[in-house]
Design an enzyme around this catalytic site. Structure first.
Site, PDB file in Angstrom:
ATOM      1  N   TYR A  72       0.849  -1.204   0.000  1.00 18.41           N
ATOM      2  CA  TYR A  72       0.000   0.000   0.000  1.00 18.41           C
ATOM      3  C   TYR A  72       0.883   1.253   0.000  1.00 18.41           C
ATOM      4  CZ  TYR A  72      -3.310   3.578   1.613  1.00 18.41           C
ATOM      5  OH  TYR A  72      -4.071   4.728   1.736  1.00 18.41           O
TER       6      TYR A  72
HETATM    7  N1  LIG Z   1      -9.531   6.891   4.979  1.00 16.20           N
HETATM    8  C1  LIG Z   1      -8.349   7.417   5.260  1.00 16.20           C
HETATM    9  O1  LIG Z   1      -8.037   7.704   6.429  1.00 16.20           O
HETATM   10  C2  LIG Z   1      -7.359   7.686   4.148  1.00 16.20           C
HETATM   11  C3  LIG Z   1      -6.150   8.331   4.475  1.00 16.20           C
HETATM   12  C4  LIG Z   1      -5.228   8.597   3.449  1.00 16.20           C
HETATM   13  C5  LIG Z   1      -5.535   8.236   2.141  1.00 16.20           C
HETATM   14  N2  LIG Z   1      -6.711   7.591   1.863  1.00 16.20           N
HETATM   15  C6  LIG Z   1      -6.979   7.252   0.460  1.00 16.20           C
HETATM   16  O2  LIG Z   1      -8.282   7.687   0.112  1.00 16.20           O
HETATM   17  C7  LIG Z   1      -8.797   6.876  -0.963  1.00 16.20           C
HETATM   18  C8  LIG Z   1     -10.181   6.392  -0.621  1.00 16.20           C
HETATM   19  O3  LIG Z   1     -10.103   5.515   0.474  1.00 16.20           O
HETATM   20  P1  LIG Z   1     -11.287   5.349   1.555  1.00 16.20           P
HETATM   21  O4  LIG Z   1     -10.673   5.604   2.857  1.00 16.20           O
HETATM   22  O5  LIG Z   1     -12.478   6.111   1.123  1.00 16.20           O
HETATM   23  O6  LIG Z   1     -11.514   3.777   1.442  1.00 16.20           O
HETATM   24  P2  LIG Z   1     -12.827   2.884   1.235  1.00 16.20           P
HETATM   25  O7  LIG Z   1     -13.964   3.438   2.007  1.00 16.20           O
HETATM   26  O8  LIG Z   1     -12.366   1.510   1.499  1.00 16.20           O
HETATM   27  O9  LIG Z   1     -13.161   3.089  -0.305  1.00 16.20           O
HETATM   28  C9  LIG Z   1     -12.337   2.587  -1.304  1.00 16.20           C
HETATM   29  C10 LIG Z   1     -13.095   2.598  -2.611  1.00 16.20           C
HETATM   30  O10 LIG Z   1     -12.249   1.999  -3.606  1.00 16.20           O
HETATM   31  C11 LIG Z   1     -12.985   0.976  -4.249  1.00 16.20           C
HETATM   32  N3  LIG Z   1     -12.127  -0.115  -4.696  1.00 16.20           N
HETATM   33  C12 LIG Z   1     -11.307  -0.874  -3.948  1.00 16.20           C
HETATM   34  N4  LIG Z   1     -10.775  -1.843  -4.696  1.00 16.20           N
HETATM   35  C13 LIG Z   1     -11.265  -1.690  -5.938  1.00 16.20           C
HETATM   36  C14 LIG Z   1     -11.103  -2.398  -7.158  1.00 16.20           C
HETATM   37  N5  LIG Z   1     -10.357  -3.486  -7.229  1.00 16.20           N
HETATM   38  N6  LIG Z   1     -11.754  -1.958  -8.251  1.00 16.20           N
HETATM   39  C15 LIG Z   1     -12.550  -0.870  -8.187  1.00 16.20           C
HETATM   40  N7  LIG Z   1     -12.766  -0.178  -7.057  1.00 16.20           N
HETATM   41  C16 LIG Z   1     -12.123  -0.592  -5.946  1.00 16.20           C
HETATM   42  C17 LIG Z   1     -13.965   0.489  -3.223  1.00 16.20           C
HETATM   43  O11 LIG Z   1     -15.014  -0.196  -3.870  1.00 16.20           O
HETATM   44  P3  LIG Z   1     -16.033  -1.141  -3.035  1.00 16.20           P
HETATM   45  O12 LIG Z   1     -16.877  -0.208  -2.264  1.00 16.20           O
HETATM   46  O13 LIG Z   1     -16.745  -1.875  -4.083  1.00 16.20           O
HETATM   47  O14 LIG Z   1     -15.194  -1.985  -2.142  1.00 16.20           O
HETATM   48  C18 LIG Z   1     -14.375   1.777  -2.553  1.00 16.20           C
HETATM   49  O15 LIG Z   1     -15.392   2.425  -3.276  1.00 16.20           O
HETATM   50  C19 LIG Z   1      -7.765   5.767  -1.153  1.00 16.20           C
HETATM   51  O16 LIG Z   1      -6.943   6.079  -2.251  1.00 16.20           O
HETATM   52  C20 LIG Z   1      -6.957   5.770   0.128  1.00 16.20           C
HETATM   53  O17 LIG Z   1      -5.661   5.282  -0.074  1.00 16.20           O
HETATM   54  C21 LIG Z   1      -7.617   7.324   2.827  1.00 16.20           C
END
Ligand SMILES: NC(=O)c1ccc[n+]([C@@H]2O[C@H](COP(=O)([O-])OP(=O)(O)OC[C@H]3O[C@@H](n4cnc5c(N)ncnc54)[C@H](OP(=O)(O)O)[C@@H]3O)[C@@H](O)[C@H]2O)c1
Length: 248
Positions: free
Chosen positions: A166
């Site tokens: 990651y």
């Molecule tokens: N949350 C945090 O604290 C945080 C901090 C820093 C950076 N980020 C970044 O923010 C972004 C969003 O993350 P989040 O926290 O919102 O996570 P999340 O709630 O787990 O959402 C991730 C999204 O990506 C989709 N996804 C995952 N694998 C996929 C695949 N193989 N094909 C197509 N779609 C896929 C998921 O689809 P499904 O719903 O179908 O699973 C979901 O809609 C990411 O890039 C993450 O690295 C998050």
């Protein structure tokens, strides 16, 4: 940028593609972009979640979005080329991409990191955004003003133990952003930046920190000022930069 108050029509006339639009930060960004006038292409893995976002946009009077189910894990360059063809036929140009979909998969020291999982995470978090960007560049070049946002993470800017593929994929995303920003610097209509949303209450975060109280974290909707500013015309001239939302 916390105090940024964009006009309701900030993104009107713009077609914006959001990956991982069905949940978490991607869902919040898609709804925020639609609420500010954009036509959304909702790309993601789980159709039911994308349909729910579609319905919410329609119910709130936004421009009719499009759903594009695609699992980044198995998608090939051919799939991304097909997608760009559909977008060209339906929309003609593309004014923005938010590369948001990502997987954490697991935390493990490098000694034990499962090789198959490593490939999978790289495919979703880095190779997919590369192929999608490559396929869509001709459409982005047709836009008067286009913004590409790669979603970053602090562990992909300064390493942390056990964050494995990651973290490495996020370092790669920063590199991809910088290389592309240099290559598009003279074309003036395309901006390329990265954005770290900071700790946010989502599934990905709870997987990384299972013992954390989610109530202590901001909800995705609270991170949207920077997402809107960077996608819209007010950030014109900013390229090759690494932004972050520091608040919890
Ligand atoms: N949350 C945090 O604290 C945080 C901090 C820093 C950076 N980020 C970044 O923010 C972004 C969003 O993350 P989040 O926290 O919102 O996570 P999340 O709630 O787990 O959402 C991730 C999204 O990506 C989709 N996804 C995952 N694998 C996929 C695949 N193989 N094909 C197509 N779609 C896929 C998921 O689809 P499904 O719903 O179908 O699973 C979901 O809609 C990411 O890039 C993450 O690295 C998050």
């Amino acid at each position: 940028m916390r105090d940024y108050h964009p006009p309701k029509n900030l993104l009107s006339g713009r077609t914006i593609l959001v990956t991982g639009a069905g949940d978490g930060i991607g869902r919040a960004a898609a709804l925020a972009y639609a609420a500010h006038g954009a036509t959304l292409i909702l790309l993601g893995r789980t159709l039911a979640k994308l349909e729910a976002v579609y319905d919410t946009i329609e119910e709130s009077g936004g421009a009719q979005p499009a759903i594009y189910p695609l699992n980044l894990e198995g998608a090939t360059d051919h799939d991304y080329f097909e997608l760009s063809k559909v977008l060209e036929t339906e929309f003609g140009s593309l004014e923005g991409i938010l590369h948001n979909a990502a997987q954490l998969a697991l935390l493990s020291r490098i000694d034990d990191y499962d090789v198959e999982t490593w490939y999978k995470v790289m495919q979703v978090n880095l190779n997919g955004p590369f192929m999608l960007t490559q396929a869509c560049l001709p459409l982005l070049r047709k836009a008067d003003d286009a913004s590409i946002i790669f979603t970053a993470d602090c562990v992909g800017r300064k390493a942390k133990a056990y964050w494995g593929a990651y973290a490495v994929s996020k370092f790669g995303v920063e590199g991809l952003m910088q290389v592309l920003a240099e290559e598009t610097r003279d074309s003036s209509n395309i901006r390329v930046n990265s954005l770290d949303p900071g700790p946010t209450r989502t599934q990905l975060r709870s997987l990384a920190y299972p013992g954390e109280n989610p109530e202590s974290l901001k909800i995705p909707e609270k991170a949207m000022s920077l997402y809107l500013w960077l996608m819209g015309p007010d950030s014109a001239g900013y390229t090759a930069q690494a932004f972050d939302t520091n608040e919890k």
